[in-house]
Every structure is written in structure tokens, then in C-alpha cells.
Motif scaffolding. Structure first.
Motif, short mmCIF file in Angstrom:
data_model
loop_
_atom_site.label_atom_id
_atom_site.label_comp_id
_atom_site.label_asym_id
_atom_site.label_seq_id
_atom_site.Cartn_x
_atom_site.Cartn_y
_atom_site.Cartn_z
N ILE A 119 43.85 15.87 37.06
CA ILE A 119 44.67 15.74 38.29
C ILE A 119 45.05 17.16 38.88
O ILE A 119 45.28 17.32 39.90
CB ILE A 119 45.91 14.73 38.29
N THR A 120 44.90 18.24 37.66
CA THR A 120 45.16 19.44 38.10
C THR A 120 44.65 20.24 36.93
O THR A 120 44.06 19.80 35.93
CB THR A 120 46.82 19.65 38.14
N ARG A 125 46.44 22.45 34.85
CA ARG A 125 47.61 22.31 33.52
C ARG A 125 48.81 21.84 34.63
O ARG A 125 49.01 21.94 35.72
CB ARG A 125 47.92 23.54 32.97
N GLY A 130 52.14 21.28 36.00
CA GLY A 130 52.88 22.44 36.37
C GLY A 130 52.34 23.28 37.53
O GLY A 130 52.94 24.16 38.20
N SER A 145 49.70 23.44 40.79
CA SER A 145 49.23 22.55 42.01
C SER A 145 47.83 22.84 42.16
O SER A 145 47.54 23.68 42.19
CB SER A 145 50.00 22.95 43.50
N GLY A 191 58.24 16.31 37.50
CA GLY A 191 57.02 17.38 37.17
C GLY A 191 56.50 17.64 38.58
O GLY A 191 56.12 18.52 38.83
N ASP A 223 54.57 20.75 42.82
CA ASP A 223 54.02 20.59 44.20
C ASP A 223 54.94 20.91 45.65
O ASP A 223 54.18 20.86 46.76
CB ASP A 223 53.31 19.55 44.38
N ALA A 246 65.30 12.22 34.92
CA ALA A 246 66.18 11.80 33.91
C ALA A 246 67.34 12.62 33.77
O ALA A 246 68.42 12.62 33.78
CB ALA A 246 65.60 11.50 32.67
N ASP A 273 65.86 5.13 28.57
CA ASP A 273 64.80 4.42 27.51
C ASP A 273 65.29 5.25 26.38
O ASP A 273 65.79 6.20 26.24
CB ASP A 273 63.50 4.09 27.95
N VAL A 282 64.12 7.63 32.24
CA VAL A 282 64.51 6.55 33.14
C VAL A 282 64.11 5.38 32.83
O VAL A 282 62.68 5.13 32.74
CB VAL A 282 64.62 6.95 34.69
N GLU A 337 52.59 8.19 43.00
CA GLU A 337 51.74 9.31 43.21
C GLU A 337 51.45 10.13 42.05
O GLU A 337 50.65 11.06 42.10
CB GLU A 337 51.90 10.10 44.21
N GLY A 388 53.08 12.55 38.39
CA GLY A 388 51.96 12.92 38.05
C GLY A 388 51.48 12.08 36.67
O GLY A 388 51.84 10.96 36.53
N VAL A 396 54.19 10.04 34.68
CA VAL A 396 54.74 8.87 35.14
C VAL A 396 53.44 7.91 35.46
O VAL A 396 53.57 6.82 35.41
CB VAL A 396 55.02 9.29 36.57
N TYR A 418 44.19 18.85 33.26
CA TYR A 418 45.50 17.87 32.84
C TYR A 418 45.02 16.56 33.04
O TYR A 418 44.74 16.30 34.55
CB TYR A 418 46.58 18.48 33.54
N1 LIG Z 1 46.08 15.10 42.00
C1 LIG Z 1 47.11 14.37 42.03
O1 LIG Z 1 46.91 13.34 42.65
C2 LIG Z 1 48.49 14.60 41.55
C3 LIG Z 1 49.44 13.54 41.93
C4 LIG Z 1 50.93 14.09 41.50
C5 LIG Z 1 50.79 15.13 40.66
N2 LIG Z 1 49.77 15.97 40.27
C6 LIG Z 1 49.89 16.95 39.30
O2 LIG Z 1 50.67 16.44 37.96
C7 LIG Z 1 51.32 17.36 37.55
C8 LIG Z 1 52.97 16.90 37.00
O3 LIG Z 1 52.65 15.92 36.29
P1 LIG Z 1 53.67 15.80 35.03
O4 LIG Z 1 52.97 14.79 34.05
O5 LIG Z 1 53.81 17.04 34.56
O6 LIG Z 1 54.95 15.31 35.52
P2 LIG Z 1 55.59 14.16 36.59
O7 LIG Z 1 54.76 12.81 35.91
O8 LIG Z 1 55.26 14.25 37.77
O9 LIG Z 1 56.83 13.74 35.96
C9 LIG Z 1 57.27 13.63 34.61
C10 LIG Z 1 58.61 13.86 34.26
O10 LIG Z 1 59.35 12.73 34.89
C11 LIG Z 1 60.58 12.51 34.40
N3 LIG Z 1 60.60 11.12 34.01
C12 LIG Z 1 61.97 10.19 34.09
N4 LIG Z 1 61.81 8.99 33.57
C13 LIG Z 1 60.40 8.86 33.48
C14 LIG Z 1 59.60 7.77 32.83
N5 LIG Z 1 60.30 6.57 32.69
N6 LIG Z 1 58.32 8.09 32.78
C15 LIG Z 1 57.88 9.27 32.90
N7 LIG Z 1 58.37 10.28 33.40
C16 LIG Z 1 59.71 10.20 33.44
C17 LIG Z 1 60.47 13.07 33.14
O11 LIG Z 1 61.45 14.39 33.02
P3 LIG Z 1 62.75 14.55 32.87
O12 LIG Z 1 63.01 13.80 31.71
O13 LIG Z 1 63.15 15.83 33.09
O14 LIG Z 1 63.32 13.48 33.86
C18 LIG Z 1 59.09 13.48 32.78
O15 LIG Z 1 58.83 14.76 32.23
C19 LIG Z 1 51.69 18.51 38.58
O16 LIG Z 1 50.79 19.72 38.10
C20 LIG Z 1 50.94 18.07 39.86
O17 LIG Z 1 50.32 19.07 40.76
C21 LIG Z 1 48.70 15.89 40.77
#
Ligand SMILES: NC(=O)c1ccc[n+]([C@@H]2O[C@H](COP(=O)([O-])OP(=O)(O)OC[C@H]3O[C@@H](n4cnc5c(N)ncnc54)[C@H](OP(=O)(O)O)[C@@H]3O)[C@@H](O)[C@H]2O)c1
Length: 235
Positions: free
Chosen positions: A38-39, A41, A43, A45, A72, A77, A98, A140, A145, A165, A167, A170, A195
Motif C-alpha cells: 500500500i506504500t 514503507r 509512514g 505516502s 498512522g 498522509d 489510542a 484491548d 482501541v 481506508e 492503513g 487497521v 509495506y
Molecule cells: N494505499 C492505500 O490505500 C493506503 C491507505 C491508507 C494508508 N496507507 C499507508 O499506510 C501507512 C500507515 O499504515 P500503518 O499500518 O502504519 O498505520 P495505520 O493502520 O493507519 O494506523 C495504525 C495505528 O492506529 C492505532 N490504533 C488504535 N487502535 C487500533 C486498533 N484496534 N487496531 C489497529 N490500530 C489501532 C495504533 O496507534 P496508537 O497505538 O498510537 O493508537 C496503530 O499503530 C501510511 O504510510 C499510509 O500512506 C495507504
């Protein structure tokens, strides 16, 4: 019907048939490369979708009452999560955060007509001068959350359909908790080696994997669009 109409019709049927009263209908939607990235790495975009599939994303937003991302995604983004490339209402933006890391200058905190809902398990104070509503929920076992509580709360607040949506953390959390009902993926013709959208779902056998059935596909510009119902093995 063109592809946009087909997906709208298909989703409308799912919304009507959905009978659970304790949570919204959940649609997972994101863009990935052919190798599932999806990206590059976490963090960073990366805009993978072409123009027409980006419009489809905005159409999907307009069809749901709520839209959710993880903190994240907000930090990397800085999305607005509203409808700009389609005609229709904006969904209610929701962030899973969270530890309340959302910065006051994030675009989601400055929307003219919506207060972003922030789901947190932290007691910290909300950032000042931000158009937010903080919703405190239990965490949890991993300090995130609780998704079941989050969806119950959203349903009580009138969110009947929720687009998730990303990342990757989630996406994987919703799938491992069996909380995704439908999926719409844009597959861009690139190999990113980056990633991945879906990480460990905590299952060991083929039959335990979420299955997409029935599934459909079509082309928008240079992108492949795949959509379908997500099914889980019943315990
Ligand atoms: N290509 C696409 O369509 C697309 C779409 C979206 C994102 N992205 C990319 O994905 C990357 C971000 O993804 P990511 O995995 O690093 O972060 P993310 O999934 O956006 O956010 C994860 C963060 O959400 C918080 N969170 C709180 N409750 C949660 C739960 N129950 N389950 C999961 N997370 C929870 C946690 O941080 P806390 O503990 O601090 O709360 C966790 O680290 C970016 O680089 C972005 O550009 C791409």
C-alpha cells in the motif's frame, strides 16, 4: 451499468440486507500494487491509484455514513477523507488513536463542516484549537482501541455503514477480528516491494483465512478494481 454503477448497486444491496444492529456494515477499501503493497514503507505516502480509481474512492466515501483510518495514516498522509471528486455527502471522519497523537494542525482537525471523531483509550487532553470530538473507549490487551466497542459506539451515534481506508495495521486488525463485510480494492500495475496491506491475521490454515465470495472485477483506466463479500469460517 458501468463499473461505478455496478459497485454502487452491489453495495446498496448489501446495506439493505445487513441485519446486525450492534455495529455498522464495514467496507474495507484501499489501493495496492500488484505485489500487495500500500506504500513503500509505513509512514511514507504513495499515491498508487489512477484518476478514475481515485474518483471511485470518493464515490465510495459518499455512499458510507462514516469513514475510518488509523493514526498512522493521518500522520503520514494528512488526509481530509471528504468527497471532492464525486457528487455526494461527506462521511463522518473517524480516527483510531489510542494514545491521542493527532496533531491540532492535521487537516482532519480543520474541516469546515465536520468535527472529526477521535476514538482513544488515553486520558490525555484534546489538542487545543482543533475541531475534534474525543470519544474515550476501553483499550484491548495490546493497548489499542477495542474495535468491538468502537463499532458499537459508532452504531449508537448513527453510523450505519463504515468505510475503512487503512492503513495496514487497521486493515489487519479489522480482518483478524472478522469485522469486514465487503472489500473494494484498487490494484495499480506497479511492483513496489513495500509495506503490505495485510499482515499476520493470526490464522494457521487455509480454511481459517477470510474468503472473498462472490467476487467481481473490472478495469478503471489502467487499474484493476476487485470487489466482493468477505466471509469467515463459522466457529
Ligand atoms: N494505499 C492505500 O490505500 C493506503 C491507505 C491508507 C494508508 N496507507 C499507508 O499506510 C501507512 C500507515 O499504515 P500503518 O499500518 O502504519 O498505520 P495505520 O493502520 O493507519 O494506523 C495504525 C495505528 O492506529 C492505532 N490504533 C488504535 N487502535 C487500533 C486498533 N484496534 N487496531 C489497529 N490500530 C489501532 C495504533 O496507534 P496508537 O497505538 O498510537 O493508537 C496503530 O499503530 C501510511 O504510510 C499510509 O500512506 C495507504
Amino acid at each position: 451499468m458501468n463499473l461505478n454503477q455496478q459497485i454502487e448497486h452491489w453495495l446498496g444491496e448489501r446495506f439493505t440486507a445487513f441485519s446486525r444492529s450492534d455495529r455498522p456494515f464495514v467496507t474495507l477499501s484501499y489501493a495496492q500494487s500488484w505485489d500487495g503493497s500500500i506504500t513503500l514503507r509505513s509512514g511514507k505516502s504513495l499515491a498508487l491509484s489512477g484518476e478514475q480509481s481515485t474518483s471511485l474512492t470518493h464515490q465510495l466515501r459518499s455512499l458510507h455514513t462514516g469513514i475510518l483510518v488509523g493514526i498512522g495514516t493521518v500522520l503520514s498522509d494528512n488526509p481530509r477523507l471528504n468527497v471532492r471528486l464525486w457528487t455526494g455527502p461527506d462521511p463522518q471522519p473517524v480516527v483510531l488513536d489510542a494514545h491521542l497523537r493527532l496533531p491540532a494542525d492535521a487537516r482532519l482537525c480543520q474541516l469546515p463542516d465536520k468535527r472529526c471523531w477521535v476514538l482513544t483509550s488515553s486520558d490525555a487532553a484534546a489538542p487545543r484549537d482543533a475541531a475534534l470530538e474525543i470519544i474515550r473507549l476501553p483499550g484491548d490487551s495490546e493497548g489499542r482501541v477495542c474495535l468491538h466497542e468502537a463499532l458499537r459506539e459508532l452504531k449508537q451515534r448513527g453510523i450505519n455503514s463504515l468505510m475503512v481506508e487503512g492503513g495496514a495495521r487497521v486493515i489487519s486488525a479489522f480482518l483478524s477480528h472478522k469485522l469486514v463485510d465487503a472489500i473494494v480494492i484498487t490494484v495499480a500495475p506497479r511492483l513496489a516491494g513495500g509495506y503490505k496491506a495485510v499482515t499476520d491475521l493470526g490464522v494457521e490454515t487455509l480454511v481459517e483465512l477470510p474468503e472473498i465470495l462472490p467476487w467481481f472485477s473490472g478495469r478503471l483506466g489502467n487499474d484493476l478494481i476487485m470487489w466482493g463479500d468477505v466471509r469467515y469460517q463459522t466457529p
